[in-house]
Design an enzyme around this catalytic site. Structure first.
Site, PDB file in Angstrom:
ATOM      1  N   LEU A 101       0.882  -1.163   0.000  1.00  9.75           N
ATOM      2  CA  LEU A 101       0.000   0.000   0.000  1.00  9.75           C
ATOM      3  C   LEU A 101       0.921   1.214   0.000  1.00  9.75           C
ATOM      4  CD1 LEU A 101      -2.673  -0.973   2.702  1.00  9.75           C
ATOM      5  CD2 LEU A 101      -2.988  -0.911   0.232  1.00  9.75           C
ATOM      6  N   ASP A 102       0.617   2.228  -0.800  1.00  7.98           N
ATOM      7  CA  ASP A 102       1.548   3.347  -0.866  1.00  7.98           C
ATOM      8  C   ASP A 102       1.585   4.118   0.457  1.00  7.98           C
ATOM      9  OD1 ASP A 102      -0.221   5.757  -1.014  1.00  7.98           O
ATOM     10  OD2 ASP A 102      -0.876   4.873  -2.889  1.00  7.98           O
ATOM     11  N   TYR A 103       2.569   4.979   0.563  1.00  8.20           N
ATOM     12  CA  TYR A 103       2.909   5.674   1.816  1.00  8.20           C
ATOM     13  C   TYR A 103       1.703   6.318   2.497  1.00  8.20           C
ATOM     14  CZ  TYR A 103       5.703   8.756   4.890  1.00  8.20           C
ATOM     15  OH  TYR A 103       6.256   9.397   5.963  1.00  8.20           O
ATOM     16  N   GLU A 104       0.869   7.008   1.719  1.00  5.97           N
ATOM     17  CA  GLU A 104      -0.260   7.735   2.304  1.00  5.97           C
ATOM     18  C   GLU A 104      -1.566   6.946   2.302  1.00  5.97           C
ATOM     19  OE1 GLU A 104      -0.365  10.373   4.087  1.00  5.97           O
ATOM     20  OE2 GLU A 104       1.783  10.706   3.902  1.00  5.97           O
ATOM     21  N   THR A 105      -1.527   5.683   1.905  1.00 11.25           N
ATOM     22  CA  THR A 105      -2.730   4.847   1.919  1.00 11.25           C
ATOM     23  C   THR A 105      -2.721   3.967   3.162  1.00 11.25           C
ATOM     24  OG1 THR A 105      -2.887   4.819  -0.492  1.00 11.25           O
ATOM     25  CG2 THR A 105      -4.036   3.074   0.688  1.00 11.25           C
TER      26      THR A 105
END
Length: 243
Positions: A101-105
């Site tokens: 999951l990407d950094y801000e997700t």
């Protein structure tokens, strides 16, 4: 049964490539007999010795994490940012995330030390559904949401059909909450899909992975999967692959 070099690598004795070299050099024994063939498979009950020392074999473990925002989906980070394995420091096994999951997700992320299981779940043909809830800037029309459902053309190809549902909208603040279910795992895919139709994501959370949900967890909490849950995921992936 697992490949011998993979078992050695998982034990932490050597990398996969180094393990292959040790096998070729005759430094590996299985149940007391030297094995020089790459690809030899061994069972959990087999004894494996490398350079005269018996290796310790890890049990297969499977965890889920409610990943908070601003956390890296990796085992280490060269910028010393928090990573997902920081939430599992009490366990002995060396686990790693399945996909990312990407950094801000935020949301549901699986971790394991079972490479075969991870590859099964991540393979594009296995079509395990993942459900996200996105807060987006603006209020997309039904026509725009239909575009997402049919698939949109991104720089790395057209996306597969998705399931899309408007959960709520706030005309005064100019934002909406939308649920989207996909089965692909491209980098930043959901964010890029919404950007494509002109409604950038402000906040994103993965709420479901196959049959698993975040029920009972808060951000930063994790738990071990039950044997039944692991079996369900295997069955989902294998049945999709056999379609």
């Amino acid at each position: 049964m697992e490949r011998l070099q993979k078992v050695i690598a998982h034990s932490g004795v050597a990398s996969r490539r180094k393990a292959e070299q040790l096998i070729i050099e005759g430094k590996v024994k299985v149940n007391g007999k030297v094995v020089k063939e790459l690809g030899t498979k061994v069972a959990a009950s087999d004894r494996v010795d490398v350079s005269g020392v018996q290796i310790e074999r890890e049990n297969k473990v499977y965890y889920m994490l409610y990943k908070p925002r601003s956390v890296i989906s990796a085992v280490t980070d060269d910028k010393n940012r928090q990573v997902v394995t920081d939430f599992f420091q009490e366990i002995d096994e060396r686990i790693y995330p399945i996909g990312r999951l990407d950094y801000e997700t935020s949301g549901l992320l699986l971790l394991t030390n079972d490479g075969e299981f991870a590859n099964l779940l991540m393979h594009p043909s296995n079509e395990i559904e993942k459900t996200y809830v996105a807060r987006v800037k603006g209020i997309p029309s039904k026509f725009k949401l239909k575009e997402l459902e049919k698939g949109v053309k991104l720089e790395d190809g057209r996306t597969a059909p998705a399931k899309v549902k408007m959960l709520s909208m706030d005309k005064k603040q100019g934002k909406s909450i939308i649920e989207i279910t996909i089965h692909e795992g491209r980098n930043r895919q959901v964010r890029r899909m919404f950007e494509h139709i002109g409604y950038p994501v402000q906040k994103l959370k993965r709420e479901r992975y196959g049959s698993l949900t975040l029920q009972g967890l808060t951000a930063g909490e994790g738990r071990e999967l039950t044997p039944h849950e692991v079996k369900q995921l295997r069955t989902l992936a294998e049945s999709a692959a056999n379609k």
